[in-house]
Design a protein around this motif. Structure first.
Motif, PDB file in Angstrom:
ATOM      1  N   ASN A  56      50.776  14.405  35.699  1.00 47.45           N
ATOM      2  CA  ASN A  56      51.728  13.574  35.867  1.00 47.45           C
ATOM      3  C   ASN A  56      52.921  13.919  34.716  1.00 47.45           C
ATOM      4  O   ASN A  56      53.741  12.920  34.352  1.00 47.45           O
ATOM      5  CB  ASN A  56      51.237  12.122  35.540  1.00 47.45           C
ATOM      6  CG  ASN A  56      50.719  11.440  36.914  1.00 47.45           C
ATOM      7  OD1 ASN A  56      51.370  11.115  37.462  1.00 47.45           O
ATOM      8  ND2 ASN A  56      49.508  11.747  36.831  1.00 47.45           N
ATOM      9  N   GLY A  57      52.946  15.144  34.143  1.00 43.87           N
ATOM     10  CA  GLY A  57      54.013  15.397  33.423  1.00 43.87           C
ATOM     11  C   GLY A  57      53.841  15.570  31.978  1.00 43.87           C
ATOM     12  O   GLY A  57      55.124  15.708  31.181  1.00 43.87           O
ATOM     13  N   VAL A  58      52.867  14.996  31.589  1.00 40.00           N
ATOM     14  CA  VAL A  58      52.803  14.710  30.272  1.00 40.00           C
ATOM     15  C   VAL A  58      52.139  15.935  29.127  1.00 40.00           C
ATOM     16  O   VAL A  58      51.396  16.425  29.810  1.00 40.00           O
ATOM     17  CB  VAL A  58      51.338  13.536  30.004  1.00 40.00           C
ATOM     18  CG1 VAL A  58      51.251  13.328  28.469  1.00 40.00           C
ATOM     19  CG2 VAL A  58      51.903  12.325  30.340  1.00 40.00           C
TER      20      VAL A  58
ATOM     21  N   VAL B 190      54.049  -0.183  31.730  1.00 42.02           N
ATOM     22  CA  VAL B 190      54.848  -0.688  32.619  1.00 42.02           C
ATOM     23  C   VAL B 190      53.910  -0.983  34.037  1.00 42.02           C
ATOM     24  O   VAL B 190      54.457  -1.398  34.974  1.00 42.02           O
ATOM     25  CB  VAL B 190      55.916   0.183  33.101  1.00 42.02           C
ATOM     26  CG1 VAL B 190      57.070   0.023  31.890  1.00 42.02           C
ATOM     27  CG2 VAL B 190      55.649   1.585  33.445  1.00 42.02           C
ATOM     28  N   SER B 191      52.630  -0.608  34.016  1.00 43.84           N
ATOM     29  CA  SER B 191      51.717  -0.680  35.095  1.00 43.84           C
ATOM     30  C   SER B 191      51.209  -2.092  34.938  1.00 43.84           C
ATOM     31  O   SER B 191      51.037  -2.680  34.110  1.00 43.84           O
ATOM     32  CB  SER B 191      50.588   0.211  35.202  1.00 43.84           C
ATOM     33  OG  SER B 191      49.613  -0.087  35.665  1.00 43.84           O
ATOM     34  N   PRO B 192      51.141  -2.730  36.258  1.00 43.34           N
ATOM     35  CA  PRO B 192      50.257  -4.086  36.183  1.00 43.34           C
ATOM     36  C   PRO B 192      48.864  -4.021  35.958  1.00 43.34           C
ATOM     37  O   PRO B 192      48.227  -5.029  35.593  1.00 43.34           O
ATOM     38  CB  PRO B 192      50.565  -4.499  37.958  1.00 43.34           C
ATOM     39  CG  PRO B 192      50.854  -3.145  38.520  1.00 43.34           C
ATOM     40  CD  PRO B 192      51.353  -2.091  37.644  1.00 43.34           C
ATOM     41  N   LYS B 193      48.356  -3.135  36.162  1.00 48.25           N
ATOM     42  CA  LYS B 193      46.847  -2.633  36.047  1.00 48.25           C
ATOM     43  C   LYS B 193      46.630  -2.473  34.145  1.00 48.25           C
ATOM     44  O   LYS B 193      47.245  -2.078  33.520  1.00 48.25           O
ATOM     45  CB  LYS B 193      46.393  -1.510  36.656  1.00 48.25           C
ATOM     46  CG  LYS B 193      46.593  -1.388  38.053  1.00 48.25           C
ATOM     47  CD  LYS B 193      46.078  -0.121  38.840  1.00 48.25           C
ATOM     48  CE  LYS B 193      46.192  -0.335  40.363  1.00 48.25           C
ATOM     49  NZ  LYS B 193      47.671  -0.611  40.769  1.00 48.25           N
TER      50      LYS B 193
ATOM     51  N   ALA C 169      57.980   2.573  22.133  1.00 47.95           N
ATOM     52  CA  ALA C 169      57.438   3.747  23.196  1.00 47.95           C
ATOM     53  C   ALA C 169      57.146   2.853  24.331  1.00 47.95           C
ATOM     54  O   ALA C 169      56.564   2.048  24.434  1.00 47.95           O
ATOM     55  CB  ALA C 169      56.650   4.688  22.758  1.00 47.95           C
ATOM     56  N   ILE C 170      57.324   3.756  25.418  1.00 52.83           N
ATOM     57  CA  ILE C 170      56.787   3.415  26.676  1.00 52.83           C
ATOM     58  C   ILE C 170      55.354   4.324  26.818  1.00 52.83           C
ATOM     59  O   ILE C 170      55.452   5.503  26.688  1.00 52.83           O
ATOM     60  CB  ILE C 170      57.786   3.784  27.723  1.00 52.83           C
ATOM     61  CG1 ILE C 170      58.873   2.855  27.897  1.00 52.83           C
ATOM     62  CG2 ILE C 170      56.918   3.778  29.410  1.00 52.83           C
ATOM     63  CD1 ILE C 170      59.899   3.254  29.024  1.00 52.83           C
TER      64      ILE C 170
ATOM     65  N   ILE D  98      54.366   6.707  33.752  1.00 52.83           N
ATOM     66  CA  ILE D  98      55.553   6.914  33.249  1.00 52.83           C
ATOM     67  C   ILE D  98      56.702   7.304  33.695  1.00 52.83           C
ATOM     68  O   ILE D  98      57.888   6.800  33.901  1.00 52.83           O
ATOM     69  CB  ILE D  98      55.516   8.029  31.662  1.00 52.83           C
ATOM     70  CG1 ILE D  98      54.467   6.969  30.540  1.00 52.83           C
ATOM     71  CG2 ILE D  98      56.851   8.304  31.263  1.00 52.83           C
ATOM     72  CD1 ILE D  98      54.371   8.053  29.335  1.00 52.83           C
ATOM     73  N   LEU D  99      56.437   8.387  34.716  1.00 52.62           N
ATOM     74  CA  LEU D  99      57.567   8.915  35.637  1.00 52.62           C
ATOM     75  C   LEU D  99      57.387   7.799  36.962  1.00 52.62           C
ATOM     76  O   LEU D  99      58.622   7.343  37.195  1.00 52.62           O
ATOM     77  CB  LEU D  99      57.237  10.243  36.128  1.00 52.62           C
ATOM     78  CG  LEU D  99      57.791  11.395  34.950  1.00 52.62           C
ATOM     79  CD1 LEU D  99      57.216  12.765  35.656  1.00 52.62           C
ATOM     80  CD2 LEU D  99      58.913  11.338  34.515  1.00 52.62           C
ATOM     81  N   SER D 100      56.466   7.849  37.552  1.00 50.27           N
ATOM     82  CA  SER D 100      56.393   7.011  38.761  1.00 50.27           C
ATOM     83  C   SER D 100      56.820   5.496  38.791  1.00 50.27           C
ATOM     84  O   SER D 100      57.563   5.011  39.789  1.00 50.27           O
ATOM     85  CB  SER D 100      54.963   7.120  39.402  1.00 50.27           C
ATOM     86  OG  SER D 100      54.117   6.604  38.743  1.00 50.27           O
ATOM     87  N   GLN D 101      56.560   5.071  37.675  1.00 53.35           N
ATOM     88  CA  GLN D 101      57.117   3.756  37.515  1.00 53.35           C
ATOM     89  C   GLN D 101      58.094   3.455  36.686  1.00 53.35           C
ATOM     90  O   GLN D 101      58.990   2.661  36.631  1.00 53.35           O
ATOM     91  CB  GLN D 101      55.966   2.773  37.209  1.00 53.35           C
ATOM     92  CG  GLN D 101      54.896   2.632  38.586  1.00 53.35           C
ATOM     93  CD  GLN D 101      53.920   1.662  38.416  1.00 53.35           C
ATOM     94  OE1 GLN D 101      53.771   0.691  37.428  1.00 53.35           O
ATOM     95  NE2 GLN D 101      52.873   1.574  39.218  1.00 53.35           N
TER      96      GLN D 101
END
Length: 468
Positions: A80-82, A240-243, A344-345, A357-360
């Protein structure tokens, strides 16, 4: 001749006010030049026309220990790009032992959990027990310690003493707010900030205290923001995730071990015991983390219940417990000086499948909640500063060539590089091992394991910078 030349991407580097199409040249693992139309030759040239390039994404709250889901956290982050992460619980030895088999080349800092019944025998350890845990953890390669107060709390006074003791030993210290008196909610956050008593501390996932457990969720969010504004010693992140992420383990009497799991069950109207978990799984409200074949995923329903029972309840879990408006408000809030209230996010992901982080996170940019430069600041520059990584989080000449490239339209990663070395490329992970961010006390232990160590000093004071 450069080692690597990345051409024609939209380059975003907040620290150096870069926000436009440019080329990035890399030499000897460092940034050599950033400008439009670099014409010098390179051993390898990659064209990223139409893609976005920023300093490598740093996730400042993840979980890599198998007890939270699986050993696949490094892989799931890198896919996921991290490029760099802060593990917020350990277990330290488990994570380091897994690097030879599961490492994919990313940088990792690890905080050993300081929590009963795992690293303390009860909720009231002596100061000597604290010192023993902190020193041993630092010597073995941890960056510091984390209080898992929301899950496995300590007595209030003990929590305060542990923070001071860790800081005196120049360890990084983080706290998932909560004690035996107050839980993982806005009251727990208020208590944690008070107990920090002006000392620097990383307060984990601010959104977790704004779920409406005590007051209306947005009222809790306003309280949290005002509290952070009044206490600049607190550095923090939110996701930013609901989970969320937790454990569904029950004790021998059938009671839930984790206070967070209890909170979630209660919020959805279930009892805080085996029967409650069973009902929540069957109702699709609780999820089990499981091995989906090289990565973790979530499952609910009857099959999830079967897996939970076969594992004797000892599995990672998740609930869709985070309301949307607090997540948005916390992401964009600023202090009077223009710096972000929440630095930070993060994702609280890793082996817990919510590395978004990217997808949402990029949706915040598309909704004009953050600018693209602000997004890069909150996902790279600010967390680099939190970790005292002076050479990361920006594309200055001489900085480490840690880079994430993504497709802004699809919000998906395209490639990543760490010190100019490919990690994610053409949809595959092409690197191995790990670099561990530690203190001077752990350098030898990490190098004896055959890993590279980046030595930082968590006791070094840092200053916030305004939103760029």
């Amino acid at each position: 001749m450069y080692d690597l030349l990345l051409k024609n991407a939209w380059v975003v580097d907040p620290l150096n006010s870069v926000n436009g199409v440019a080329d990035v040249a890399i030499q000897d693992s460092k940034i050599a030049k950033v400008q439009r139309d670099i014409t010098e030759e390179a051993k390898e040239v990659i064209d990223f026309t139409g893609k976005t390039l920023q300093p490598g994404i740093i996730d400042s709250h993840v979980h890599l220990g198998e007890m939270w889901g699986s050993p696949f956290g490094p892989r799931m982050l890198a896919m996921n790009g991290v490029t760099t992460c802060l593990d917020m619980a350990g277990p330290l030895e488990n994570i380091l032992d897994n690097v030879p088999k599961y490492g994919v080349g990313i940088n990792m800092a690890i905080l050993q959990f300081a929590s009963p019944p795992f690293t303390f025998k009860d909720a009231n350890p002596s100061q000597q027990e604290m010192i023993d845990l902190i020193d041993k953890s630092l010597e073995e390669g941890a960056l510091g310690v984390k209080l898992l107060g929301g899950h496995y709390p300590l007595e209030p006074e003990v929590s305060s003493l542990l923070i001071r003791t860790a800081l005196e030993r120049r360890a990084y210290v983080a706290w998932h707010a909560g004690t035996t008196k107050n839980g993982s909610n806005i009251n727990g956050m208020i208590e944690a900030v008070k107990m920090a008593d002006g000392y620097p501390m990383h307060l984990a996932h601010i959104n977790a205290y704004c779920r409406g457990a005590i007051k209306d969720a947005m009222e809790e969010t306003a309280i949290a923001i005002d509290l952070l504004k009044a206490n600049p010693n607190i550095f923090c992140e939110s996701y930013v995730s609901p989970k969320n992420g937790t454990r569904l383990t029950c004790d021998k009497d059938g009671k839930i071990q984790s206070k967070v799991t209890g909170n979630c069950l209660r919020a959805f109207g279930f009892t805080e015991d085996k029967d409650g978990v069973r009902a929540a799984l069957l109702a699709g409200k609780a999820f089990v983390v499981y091995d989906a074949g090289g990565y973790s995923d979530l499952m609910t329903g009857e099959e999830a219940l079967r897996r939970w029972e076969v594992a004797d309840t000892n599995v990672g879990g998740s609930f869709n417990i985070n309301p949307p408006l607090p997540r948005i408000a916390l992401a964009q809030a600023k202090r009077d000086d223009g710096s972000f209230v929440v630095d930070a996010i993060s994702t609280d992901g890793g082996c817990i499948p919510r590395n978004v982080i990217l997808s949402q996170g990029l949706s915040l940019v598309k909704l004009d909640i953050l600018s693209l430069s602000e997004f890069a600041q909150k996902t790279s520059l600010n967390p680099a500063r939190m970790l005292r990584l002076a050479n990361k989080g920006h594309l200055s000449v001489g900085a480490d060539a840690d880079i994430t490239v993504y497709d802004y339209a699809t919000q998906m990663p395209v490639a990543s590089f760490i010190e100019g070395r490919k990690v994610l490329f053409n949809g595959e992970l092409v690197s191995k091992g790990a670099t561990v961010i530690c203190t001077e006390h752990g350098k030898d232990a990490i190098e004896k394991r055959g890993m590279k160590a980046i030595v930082v000093d968590p006791g070094k004071q840092i200053e916030r910078i305004t939103a760029l």
